[in-house]
Design an enzyme around this catalytic site. Sequence first.
Site, PDB file in Angstrom:
ATOM      1  N   ASN A 155     -10.503  -4.098 -40.708  1.00 47.58           N
ATOM      2  CA  ASN A 155     -10.115  -5.121 -39.721  1.00 47.58           C
ATOM      3  C   ASN A 155     -11.222  -5.458 -38.726  1.00 47.58           C
ATOM      4  O   ASN A 155     -11.282  -6.580 -38.237  1.00 47.58           O
ATOM      5  CB  ASN A 155      -8.811  -4.752 -39.013  1.00 47.58           C
ATOM      6  CG  ASN A 155      -8.917  -3.494 -38.197  1.00 47.58           C
ATOM      7  OD1 ASN A 155      -9.808  -2.680 -38.423  1.00 47.58           O
ATOM      8  ND2 ASN A 155      -8.019  -3.322 -37.260  1.00 47.58           N
ATOM      9  N   GLU A 254      -9.598   7.417 -34.603  1.00 48.47           N
ATOM     10  CA  GLU A 254      -9.096   6.202 -33.942  1.00 48.47           C
ATOM     11  C   GLU A 254      -8.048   5.637 -34.881  1.00 48.47           C
ATOM     12  O   GLU A 254      -8.375   5.093 -35.933  1.00 48.47           O
ATOM     13  CB  GLU A 254     -10.239   5.185 -33.757  1.00 48.47           C
ATOM     14  CG  GLU A 254     -11.361   5.655 -32.866  1.00 48.47           C
ATOM     15  CD  GLU A 254     -10.991   5.649 -31.389  1.00 48.47           C
ATOM     16  OE1 GLU A 254      -9.893   5.191 -31.027  1.00 48.47           O
ATOM     17  OE2 GLU A 254     -11.804   6.142 -30.598  1.00 48.47           O
ATOM     18  N   CYS A 288      -5.922  -3.049 -33.909  1.00 47.52           N
ATOM     19  CA  CYS A 288      -5.199  -1.829 -33.513  1.00 47.52           C
ATOM     20  C   CYS A 288      -4.710  -1.895 -32.081  1.00 47.52           C
ATOM     21  O   CYS A 288      -3.750  -1.226 -31.729  1.00 47.52           O
ATOM     22  CB  CYS A 288      -6.089  -0.617 -33.718  1.00 47.52           C
ATOM     23  SG  CYS A 288      -7.673  -0.817 -32.898  1.00 47.52           S
ATOM     24  N   GLU A 466     -14.485   6.666 -28.121  1.00 53.08           N
ATOM     25  CA  GLU A 466     -15.717   5.977 -28.513  1.00 53.08           C
ATOM     26  C   GLU A 466     -16.146   5.118 -27.324  1.00 53.08           C
ATOM     27  O   GLU A 466     -15.326   4.777 -26.462  1.00 53.08           O
ATOM     28  CB  GLU A 466     -15.473   5.126 -29.759  1.00 53.08           C
ATOM     29  CG  GLU A 466     -15.153   6.006 -30.955  1.00 53.08           C
ATOM     30  CD  GLU A 466     -15.049   5.272 -32.281  1.00 53.08           C
ATOM     31  OE1 GLU A 466     -14.582   4.129 -32.305  1.00 53.08           O
ATOM     32  OE2 GLU A 466     -15.432   5.872 -33.291  1.00 53.08           O
TER      33      GLU A 466
HETATM   34  P1  NAD Z   1      -6.392   2.866 -43.836  1.00 50.48           P
HETATM   35  O1  NAD Z   1      -6.125   4.179 -43.193  1.00 50.48           O
HETATM   36  O2  NAD Z   1      -5.619   2.492 -45.032  1.00 50.48           O
HETATM   37  O3  NAD Z   1      -7.917   2.769 -44.236  1.00 50.48           O
HETATM   38  C1  NAD Z   1      -8.971   3.123 -43.352  1.00 50.48           C
HETATM   39  C2  NAD Z   1     -10.128   3.634 -44.174  1.00 50.48           C
HETATM   40  O4  NAD Z   1      -9.715   4.822 -44.853  1.00 50.48           O
HETATM   41  C3  NAD Z   1     -10.563   2.660 -45.259  1.00 50.48           C
HETATM   42  O5  NAD Z   1     -11.947   2.780 -45.444  1.00 50.48           O
HETATM   43  C4  NAD Z   1      -9.831   3.164 -46.479  1.00 50.48           C
HETATM   44  O6  NAD Z   1     -10.479   2.812 -47.670  1.00 50.48           O
HETATM   45  C5  NAD Z   1      -9.864   4.652 -46.254  1.00 50.48           C
HETATM   46  N1  NAD Z   1      -8.802   5.397 -46.919  1.00 50.48           N
HETATM   47  C6  NAD Z   1      -7.643   4.932 -47.441  1.00 50.48           C
HETATM   48  N2  NAD Z   1      -6.945   5.946 -47.993  1.00 50.48           N
HETATM   49  C7  NAD Z   1      -7.664   7.068 -47.791  1.00 50.48           C
HETATM   50  C8  NAD Z   1      -7.465   8.441 -48.112  1.00 50.48           C
HETATM   51  N3  NAD Z   1      -6.364   8.873 -48.735  1.00 50.48           N
HETATM   52  N4  NAD Z   1      -8.410   9.328 -47.732  1.00 50.48           N
HETATM   53  C9  NAD Z   1      -9.501   8.910 -47.063  1.00 50.48           C
HETATM   54  N5  NAD Z   1      -9.764   7.631 -46.749  1.00 50.48           N
HETATM   55  C10 NAD Z   1      -8.848   6.720 -47.101  1.00 50.48           C
HETATM   56  O7  NAD Z   1      -6.265   1.782 -42.685  1.00 50.48           O
HETATM   57  P2  NAD Z   1      -6.583   0.235 -42.814  1.00 50.48           P
HETATM   58  O8  NAD Z   1      -5.412  -0.448 -43.395  1.00 50.48           O
HETATM   59  O9  NAD Z   1      -7.905   0.001 -43.449  1.00 50.48           O
HETATM   60  O10 NAD Z   1      -6.782  -0.120 -41.288  1.00 50.48           O
HETATM   61  C11 NAD Z   1      -5.741  -0.454 -40.482  1.00 50.48           C
HETATM   62  C12 NAD Z   1      -5.322   0.714 -39.619  1.00 50.48           C
HETATM   63  O11 NAD Z   1      -6.433   1.144 -38.840  1.00 50.48           O
HETATM   64  C13 NAD Z   1      -4.256   0.346 -38.624  1.00 50.48           C
HETATM   65  O12 NAD Z   1      -3.315   1.375 -38.508  1.00 50.48           O
HETATM   66  C14 NAD Z   1      -5.035   0.183 -37.331  1.00 50.48           C
HETATM   67  O13 NAD Z   1      -4.266   0.332 -36.173  1.00 50.48           O
HETATM   68  C15 NAD Z   1      -6.058   1.233 -37.467  1.00 50.48           C
HETATM   69  N6  NAD Z   1      -7.204   0.951 -36.596  1.00 50.48           N
HETATM   70  C16 NAD Z   1      -7.380   1.729 -35.505  1.00 50.48           C
HETATM   71  C17 NAD Z   1      -8.426   1.461 -34.647  1.00 50.48           C
HETATM   72  C18 NAD Z   1      -8.645   2.315 -33.446  1.00 50.48           C
HETATM   73  O14 NAD Z   1      -9.735   2.242 -32.885  1.00 50.48           O
HETATM   74  N7  NAD Z   1      -7.701   3.125 -33.028  1.00 50.48           N
HETATM   75  C19 NAD Z   1      -9.293   0.395 -34.892  1.00 50.48           C
HETATM   76  C20 NAD Z   1      -9.078  -0.385 -36.033  1.00 50.48           C
HETATM   77  C21 NAD Z   1      -8.024  -0.086 -36.877  1.00 50.48           C
END
Ligand code: NAD
Length: 485
Positions: A155, A254, A288, A466
């Site tokens: 995102n 995060e 997020c 961060e």
């Molecule tokens: P996600 O957890 O599905 O994916 C995040 C990353 O992890 C991606 O690179 C993905 O390929 C990888 N991933 C997926 N499955 C995995 C596994 N089993 N083991 C290790 N890595 C794995 O999340 P998303 O859909 O890509 O992102 C959206 C989420 O991220 C939302 O919940 C959002 O709130 C959160 N987010 C948080 C912040 C923050 O700073 N707190 C910032 C941006 C997004």
Amino acid sequence: MAATAVRTYQLYINGEWTDATGGRTFAVHNPATREPIAEVADGGAAEAEAAVRAAHEAFPAWSKRPADERAELLHKTFDLLKARVEEHARILTEENGKPLAESKGEATIGAGFVRWNAEEARRAYGEVVPSPAAGKRVLTFRQPVGVVAAMTPWNFPYSMITRKIAPALAAGCTVVLRPSSATPLVALEIVRAFDDAGFPPGVVNIVTSRSAGEVADVFATSGLVRKITFTGSTEVGKELMAKAAGTVKKVSLELGGHAPMLVFDDADLEAAAQGAIASRFRNAGQTCICTNRLYVQRPLVDRFSARVAELARELKVGNGLDGDTKVGPLIDERGFAKVEDHVRDAVAGGATVLAGGKPAELDGDLRGYFYEPTILANVAADAKILHDETFGPALPIVPFDSEEEAIRLANDTPFGLAAYCFTRDVGRAFRVSEGLDYGIVGVNDPLPTAPQIPFGGYKESGLGRENGSMGIEEFLEVKAVTIGL
Ligand code: NAD
């Protein structure tokens, strides 16, 4: 619009651009058109291990470089990134779908994280501690933790990377990075800038991969990796934390959020309405810290909701590359299905649709997953949209009567990343900010992020911070040295 040429990208390990074993690749698609735009090397466990080894071997020399030299290389990288903002913004929009103006904003702030940390590199001070005994002196040193594995989501494919790897490098750590397979292109371009700036081989490595779990397993279980820094969903964050426990790594997370925005009857209502729109519909709601729930003091709820709905209807949905687009596509079918599900569930529970409420029908050849900016009123307390992160362009409005009730409703969630409040009463601004169980509170401010502002969550929204002066701390160990005289 002319079709975008399909580009090809390799992995970057130990200072070399290389193919994955057997020449494996995967396709990256533009979410607005669903057309392929790039073929990217598909690394797996073997490539992840090679990257970790390279980072481990590069660590002793890099960590011993004077902070001034590390800062210099980061400043050089910042200059390159700044010069490439337009180019990177276009790539970002092509792979993520967000409007070009937002991509430029992200690339600008993302480059800014590199400059901020170049400055912080020189300020990782230790201390001279008052001694407990006359014949003894006590000092603390701040030393880099070691090899850092960074994993990032789709995102914010640019800024989530630089705010991890820049402080790690500033601290003297070496880095292995795996970006989301949905959006690896700008990540590769950022790594190219580090390479062009002259970082030594092995200091920065990137393994693009479709196999998130396979690569993450290597990062989380390798004895050579000392720190995991992850941005993504709470679910995956918990898994990584459990896996990293085996080698007692440092972990920064995060994770997901479910941000409330509280609008009080003493607020500047137009600023609050504009703020709610800016916060909810940025990146098509896939942020997020996006407002997920809008709580409005009861006497104003009808008038305020009507204004928010009017503003939502004015947002143009379309291809992010078109200059007047304000809301782009959802990243994929799964993201789209979640928004549809949340809106349907709310409506089935009695919600009224004030704007949107359905998929957007667009002219032309856009085959992406577009959804109309949606405003919902009369939402039942148990509706999914009030509890589960929607990650899309739909905003429920809920009335409240008192300040205490507003704070209680806002805190009624396992998440604690960002919250917002609109009020012109300074006493209330302090009471509410102190009462909200969130890592970030924007008072009359829908965009509370910048390199100097600490970013991170309470509760299940994460661990660590961060940015800000503490961003670099996450990558430093403290060593106490006692000296007998
Ligand atoms: P996600 O957890 O599905 O994916 C995040 C990353 O992890 C991606 O690179 C993905 O390929 C990888 N991933 C997926 N499955 C995995 C596994 N089993 N083991 C290790 N890595 C794995 O999340 P998303 O859909 O890509 O992102 C959206 C989420 O991220 C939302 O919940 C959002 O709130 C959160 N987010 C948080 C912040 C923050 O700073 N707190 C910032 C941006 C997004």
